[in-house]
Design a protein around this motif. Structure first.
Motif, short mmCIF file in Angstrom:
data_model
loop_
_atom_site.label_atom_id
_atom_site.label_comp_id
_atom_site.label_asym_id
_atom_site.label_seq_id
_atom_site.Cartn_x
_atom_site.Cartn_y
_atom_site.Cartn_z
N THR A 17 0.82 -1.22 0.00
CA THR A 17 0.00 0.00 0.00
C THR A 17 0.85 1.26 0.00
OG1 THR A 17 -1.81 -1.12 1.14
CG2 THR A 17 -1.77 1.29 1.23
N ARG A 18 1.90 1.27 0.83
CA ARG A 18 2.72 2.48 0.94
C ARG A 18 3.35 2.84 -0.40
NH1 ARG A 18 7.12 2.61 5.62
NH2 ARG A 18 5.15 2.34 6.77
N LEU A 19 3.91 1.85 -1.09
CA LEU A 19 4.55 2.12 -2.37
C LEU A 19 3.53 2.54 -3.41
CD1 LEU A 19 7.01 2.09 -4.23
CD2 LEU A 19 6.62 -0.37 -4.59
N LEU A 20 2.40 1.84 -3.46
CA LEU A 20 1.38 2.18 -4.45
C LEU A 20 0.79 3.56 -4.18
CD1 LEU A 20 -0.29 1.34 -6.89
CD2 LEU A 20 -1.91 0.25 -5.34
N LEU A 21 0.60 3.90 -2.91
CA LEU A 21 0.06 5.21 -2.57
C LEU A 21 1.01 6.32 -2.99
CD1 LEU A 21 -2.01 7.05 -1.23
CD2 LEU A 21 -0.91 6.59 0.97
N ARG A 22 2.29 6.13 -2.70
CA ARG A 22 3.27 7.14 -3.07
C ARG A 22 3.31 7.32 -4.59
NH1 ARG A 22 7.18 5.25 -0.38
NH2 ARG A 22 8.31 4.15 -2.02
N HIS A 26 1.97 10.61 -6.87
CA HIS A 26 2.89 11.26 -7.80
C HIS A 26 2.28 11.41 -9.19
CE1 HIS A 26 6.66 12.41 -9.74
NE2 HIS A 26 6.46 11.44 -10.63
N HIS A 27 1.58 10.36 -9.65
CA HIS A 27 1.07 10.36 -11.02
C HIS A 27 -0.35 10.95 -11.13
CE1 HIS A 27 4.33 8.19 -13.03
NE2 HIS A 27 4.40 7.41 -11.95
N ASP A 28 -1.18 10.72 -10.13
CA ASP A 28 -2.59 11.12 -10.23
C ASP A 28 -2.99 12.20 -9.23
OD1 ASP A 28 -3.04 9.30 -12.26
OD2 ASP A 28 -3.62 7.69 -10.88
N GLY A 29 -2.03 12.61 -8.38
CA GLY A 29 -2.39 13.62 -7.39
C GLY A 29 -2.87 14.92 -8.01
N ARG A 30 -2.36 15.24 -9.19
CA ARG A 30 -2.75 16.49 -9.85
C ARG A 30 -4.23 16.49 -10.23
NH1 ARG A 30 -0.15 13.36 -13.60
NH2 ARG A 30 -1.22 13.08 -15.61
N LEU A 137 -7.93 -0.66 -3.10
CA LEU A 137 -9.01 0.07 -2.43
C LEU A 137 -8.47 0.95 -1.32
CD1 LEU A 137 -11.97 0.69 -1.94
CD2 LEU A 137 -12.14 -1.40 -0.57
N LEU A 138 -7.52 0.42 -0.56
CA LEU A 138 -6.94 1.21 0.52
C LEU A 138 -6.20 2.42 -0.04
CD1 LEU A 138 -6.54 1.38 3.55
CD2 LEU A 138 -4.50 -0.05 3.32
N THR A 139 -5.52 2.24 -1.16
CA THR A 139 -4.82 3.36 -1.80
C THR A 139 -5.79 4.42 -2.28
OG1 THR A 139 -2.99 1.91 -2.49
CG2 THR A 139 -3.27 3.99 -3.67
N ALA A 144 -8.22 9.84 -1.47
CA ALA A 144 -9.39 10.71 -1.32
C ALA A 144 -9.41 11.38 0.05
CB ALA A 144 -10.66 9.90 -1.55
N LEU A 145 -9.05 10.63 1.09
CA LEU A 145 -9.03 11.21 2.43
C LEU A 145 -7.99 12.32 2.52
CD1 LEU A 145 -9.35 8.00 4.67
CD2 LEU A 145 -11.14 9.62 4.04
N ILE A 146 -6.82 12.06 1.93
CA ILE A 146 -5.76 13.08 1.92
C ILE A 146 -6.19 14.31 1.12
CG2 ILE A 146 -3.42 13.59 1.11
CD1 ILE A 146 -2.73 10.64 1.73
N GLY A 147 -6.84 14.07 -0.02
CA GLY A 147 -7.30 15.18 -0.85
C GLY A 147 -8.32 16.05 -0.13
#
Length: 540
Positions: A17-22, A26-30, A137-139, A144-147
């Motif tokens: 999860t940590r690697l996929l979230l990071r 990076h790629h979709d945060g924008r 799902l966790l990612t 979304a929670l971070i956003g």
């Protein structure tokens, strides 16, 4: 040497999860940035503009009276507890609408990171590595929670910097964050239920829209308290920023988020990869769509049926407002000045108010048509358009099928909502009959076409900024709903195509605006067709 067994994903459900979230951030945060920016702009502009537009106490009291007397505005923004202060104005303007935008951002983030990846095949590629079953799902939920949290922090902080009260602005920011969190949970559940990403998004957005309208309706008609407390969006409204400043309703939203997320992770274990709990039935042995026209309708049929039901219900909601006009509008009132802009008798006031009500319905009627045009872009990016172009189907013909459908849908929706509003208004002794109110509903259609034509232009000529397809809807919404009360000059009000719609209910109808909106519609459409015919397909 003995070969070591390959590492599988049969380990803990959250492995990787940590690697996929990071990587995903990076790629979709924008993609979350536009929603954050919209909420921030909405709040900051309220704080900066209010002292300039309403510098005197007299102006502020007139605004308060006008908004209190207009239930149609309350349907969108909720009750105006205090419009005499900057913080009170900001809370009224941004509490419900800012939460709506934060919720939309959360929905798209979750569905894109879960079912969207399953539909595109990315999830299968990721699952071939060391990744637990619940990692995606966790990612998506974490993103979304971070956003939503970032939306609250950034928008709240900038609001305070620009002059908003600290406690009032912080509570307001928390309502946006918690609203985003609640719909993160709803989207996570919908992602397990829907047959694909499109269905999951429809379930989530439909839930948001229903709760949003019901919240506004209960407040506008001063309904019973239980109508508020059974609605999660009502909880956020009851925090009353710049009023009572109640923090405790936020805990209800946080608790609901936890329950929904727990349910989503439980449901995930009971469905097959790439399938929702609601599985679509088998299709026909042979495809029934024999051309682009049939294909366009086939793709839009499900949402069109849903929107048809929605517009019948909207007709009853706005029709109720129309029947209450005799109690709300009196000559010389602030509402008359705001909505009628110079009408000199009660009949004209009734006509102007009905046009205002139908204008709000028109904004909703443009939304499904914009979705039809954006679906052209999504089909293109999923490589489903190029095989069609490889046949005898020409590009203009394919694009025309979708454009024509997008232009026909508003006729259906305005006809349905209009006949309900007309029936209710004619039975309320307002001095109007069914025919003229229904005709007025159809008079709004050319203006809706201009709004839709903006999306035709964007998708056809500038698809890289496809999100700008919503520009027509957004600009029309702001100008139509807030322009008269905010004393916009005529040139600014004229940016909205709905401002040019002829009013056939009054005695002297001006048809000039109909010609202008028709010319703009044709111009936007021609540019869109030319761009789609010449540009490359599926280019980011």
């Amino acid at each position: 040497m003995t070969a070591q067994p390959a590492t599988t994903s049969a380990g803990p459900k959250a492995t990787g999860t940590r690697l996929l979230l990071r990587t995903s951030l990076h790629h979709d945060g924008r993609r979350m940035a536009p929603w954050l920016a919209l909420v921030t702009l909405l709040s900051v502009s309220s704080v900066l503009v209010y002292p300039w537009v309403f510098p005197d106490q007299e102006d502020r009291e007139a605004l308060q009276q006008a908004i209190d007397a207009n239930p149609a505005v309350g349907l969108i923004f909720g009750p105006a507890n205090d419009l005499l202060t900057t913080d009170g104005f900001n809370a009224w303007r941004t509490l419900a609408l800012g939460g709506f935008l934060a919720a939309m951002g959360a929905i798209f983030t979750v569905v894109r990171a879960t079912r969207g990846q399953e539909d595109s095949g990315q999830a299968e590629l990721l699952a071939s590595g060391v990744m637990g079953r619940s990692t995606r799902l966790l990612t998506g939920v974490a993103m979304a929670l971070i956003g939503a949290l970032a939306t609250g922090i950034i928008a709240g902080a900038l609001t305070i910097v620009c002059g908003g009260g600290t406690e009032n602005s912080l509570l307001l920011a928390c309502t946006w964050t918690v609203t985003g969190w609640m719909f993160t949970g709803i989207a996570a559940v919908a992602a397990q239920i829907g047959a694909d990403a499109r269905t999951s998004t429809a379930i989530s957005v439909g839930t948001l829209g229903t709760l949003f309208i019901l919240r506004g309706f209960v407040y506008s008609v001063e309904g019973p308290a239980w109508g508020i407390w059974i609605n999660p969006l009502g909880w956020m409204q009851e925090t009353a920023p710049a009023g009572d400043n109640q923090w405790w309703p936020l805990s209800l939203g946080i608790a609901l988020t936890a329950v929904l997320l727990a349910g989503a992770f439980a449901l995930e274990g009971g469905r097959d990869f790439g399938q929702g709990l609601i599985k679509p039935g088998p299709g026909p042995e042979r495809g029934r769509a024999r051309g682009p026209w049939g294909l366009a309708w086939r793709l839009a049929k499900g949402s069109a049926i849903t929107w048809t039901i929605a517009f019948v219900l909207l007709g009853f909601v706005f029709g109720y407002f129309a029947t209450s006009i005799t109690d709300l509008i009196q000559e010389g009132s602030p509402l008359a000045a705001a909505l009628a802009s110079g009408a000199v008798n009660p009949d004209d006031l009734v006509g102007e108010f009905l046009v205002s009500v139908l204008s709000l319905v028109s904004i909703f009627a443009a939304i499904p048509s914009v979705q039809v045009m954006l679906r052209v872009r999504s089909e293109e990016m999923e490589d489903r358009v190029e095989p069609i172009m490889a046949t005898a189907t020409a590009r203009p013909r394919y694009y025309a099928a979708n454009v024509v459908l997008a232009l026909l849908l508003p006729i259906l929706y305005m006809g349905l909502a209009g006949v309900v509003i007309a029936a209710l208004a004619s039975g309320a002794e307002l001095g109007v009959d069914v025919g003229e109110v229904w005709l007025q509903a159809f008079m709004m259609v050319p203006a809706i076409w201009t709004i839709v034509a903006v999306s035709v232009l964007i998708v056809g000529a500038r698809p890289k900024v496809a999100v700008a397809a919503w520009a027509g809807v957004a600009a029309t919404f702001v100008i139509t709903l807030l322009g008269p009360s905010f004393k916009f000059p005529d040139w600014a009000l004229g940016i909205s195509p709905l401002w040019h719609a002829p009013n056939v209910i009054v005695a002297d109808t001006d048809w000039t605006g109909l010609g202008w909106v028709t010319l703009f519609t044709l111009g936007f459409a021609l540019v869109g067709f030319a761009g789609f015919r010449r540009r490359d397909l599926a280019v980011e």
